[in-house]
Enzyme design. Sequence first.
Site, mmCIF file in Angstrom:
data_model
loop_
_atom_site.group_PDB
_atom_site.id
_atom_site.type_symbol
_atom_site.label_atom_id
_atom_site.label_comp_id
_atom_site.label_asym_id
_atom_site.label_seq_id
_atom_site.Cartn_x
_atom_site.Cartn_y
_atom_site.Cartn_z
ATOM 1 N N SER A 43 -19.329 -30.147 -72.658
ATOM 2 C CA SER A 43 -18.448 -30.638 -73.721
ATOM 3 C C SER A 43 -18.306 -29.639 -74.867
ATOM 4 C CB SER A 43 -18.959 -31.986 -74.231
ATOM 5 O OG SER A 43 -20.299 -31.878 -74.661
ATOM 6 N N THR A 44 -19.339 -28.836 -75.130
ATOM 7 C CA THR A 44 -19.241 -27.854 -76.225
ATOM 8 C C THR A 44 -18.406 -26.661 -75.761
ATOM 9 O OG1 THR A 44 -21.506 -28.534 -76.719
ATOM 10 C CG2 THR A 44 -20.597 -26.740 -78.044
ATOM 11 N N ASP A 58 -28.646 -27.350 -73.075
ATOM 12 C CA ASP A 58 -29.254 -28.660 -73.288
ATOM 13 C C ASP A 58 -30.428 -28.584 -74.255
ATOM 14 O OD1 ASP A 58 -27.570 -30.126 -71.371
ATOM 15 O OD2 ASP A 58 -28.470 -28.717 -69.973
ATOM 16 N N GLY A 63 -24.808 -30.264 -66.904
ATOM 17 C CA GLY A 63 -23.494 -30.454 -66.259
ATOM 18 C C GLY A 63 -23.479 -29.988 -64.816
ATOM 19 N N GLU A 79 -23.397 -20.585 -63.952
ATOM 20 C CA GLU A 79 -23.617 -20.220 -65.362
ATOM 21 C C GLU A 79 -24.621 -19.082 -65.474
ATOM 22 O OE1 GLU A 79 -22.807 -24.511 -67.554
ATOM 23 O OE2 GLU A 79 -24.810 -24.054 -66.856
ATOM 24 N N LYS A 117 -29.702 -29.785 -80.093
ATOM 25 C CA LYS A 117 -30.190 -28.981 -78.961
ATOM 26 C C LYS A 117 -31.300 -28.020 -79.369
ATOM 27 C CE LYS A 117 -26.957 -30.829 -76.449
ATOM 28 N NZ LYS A 117 -25.721 -30.168 -76.126
HETATM 29 C C1 5RP Z 1 -23.761 -27.403 -67.793
HETATM 30 C C2 5RP Z 1 -24.583 -26.990 -68.946
HETATM 31 C C3 5RP Z 1 -24.066 -27.354 -70.291
HETATM 32 O O1 5RP Z 1 -23.795 -26.191 -70.974
HETATM 33 C C4 5RP Z 1 -25.104 -28.167 -70.999
HETATM 34 O O2 5RP Z 1 -25.370 -29.318 -70.226
HETATM 35 C C5 5RP Z 1 -24.624 -28.591 -72.394
HETATM 36 O O3 5RP Z 1 -23.557 -29.462 -72.282
HETATM 37 P P1 5RP Z 1 -22.888 -30.142 -73.547
HETATM 38 O O4 5RP Z 1 -22.239 -29.055 -74.339
HETATM 39 O O5 5RP Z 1 -21.890 -31.107 -72.949
HETATM 40 O O6 5RP Z 1 -23.963 -30.850 -74.307
HETATM 41 O O7 5RP Z 1 -25.602 -26.375 -68.829
HETATM 42 O O8 5RP Z 1 -24.407 -27.125 -66.583
#
Ligand code: 5RP
Length: 232
Positions: free
Chosen positions: A30-31, A86, A99, A105, A123
């Site tokens: 989402s970020t 996270d 995610g 990634e 975070k």
């Molecule tokens: C996906 C990730 C995301 O970057 C992580 O989960 C953070 O997500 P969000 O910005 O929605 O909190 O590692 O695999």
Amino acid sequence: MSNETEKENAAAAALDYVEDGMTIGLGTGSTAKYFVEFLAEEVADRLVVRGVPTSEETRKLAASLNIPLVDVDQVERIHLTVDGADEVDPQAQLIKGGGAALLREKIIANASDLMIVIADSGKQVENLGKFPLPVEVTPFAYTITAKKVYDALVEAGVKKPLISVRTANDQRPIVTDGGNYILDCKCGLIPDAPLAASLLAGVPGVVDHGLFTTLCRIAIFGTDTGATILEY
Ligand code: 5RP
């Protein structure tokens, strides 16, 4: 103070690192979505960049916003990757994979000149481990692999990890972009992330894990009015 405002402000601050002509790893979550949206506005305003998405989800989003994309195997250099996390500890060690995109990634962050993490303030942690550590495993023998992951985490000093395969609403295991499963490992505390990372990497069946211990150089935490930038 809203998390969404913090995410948005962190993503906006990351735009300062973008330069004309760059190839940019586009994170997932989402970020990172805010970053992709802001980047698309710049592209519409004549910024010339190419994106390398870290997931099919991000590929679809970036394509829908007309960000030029390049196949990861056609890329000679990735100047910058901007991605979420996270958890981020004071040594810039990360837990990622909430995610389910951790494999791509990590490959793309590792291939980049610079990885910038963008996140809301929640975070930022003193110690990694409250967020369940995602571990990507082959579907083949995943229950055996889960037992070996448990052993590796215990050897790394984690007390009584609780491991479950991530499932969708239909209770079936979710399948990653790479065709694998995700084990979510509730650790509580990961006392030695590099040790856990190396022990997990040695388990047959583990494709990769969500510990990013050396890749992040800059973390941007959104605030309600702007962002705090930490360089490591
Ligand atoms: C996906 C990730 C995301 O970057 C992580 O989960 C953070 O997500 P969000 O910005 O929605 O909190 O590692 O695999």
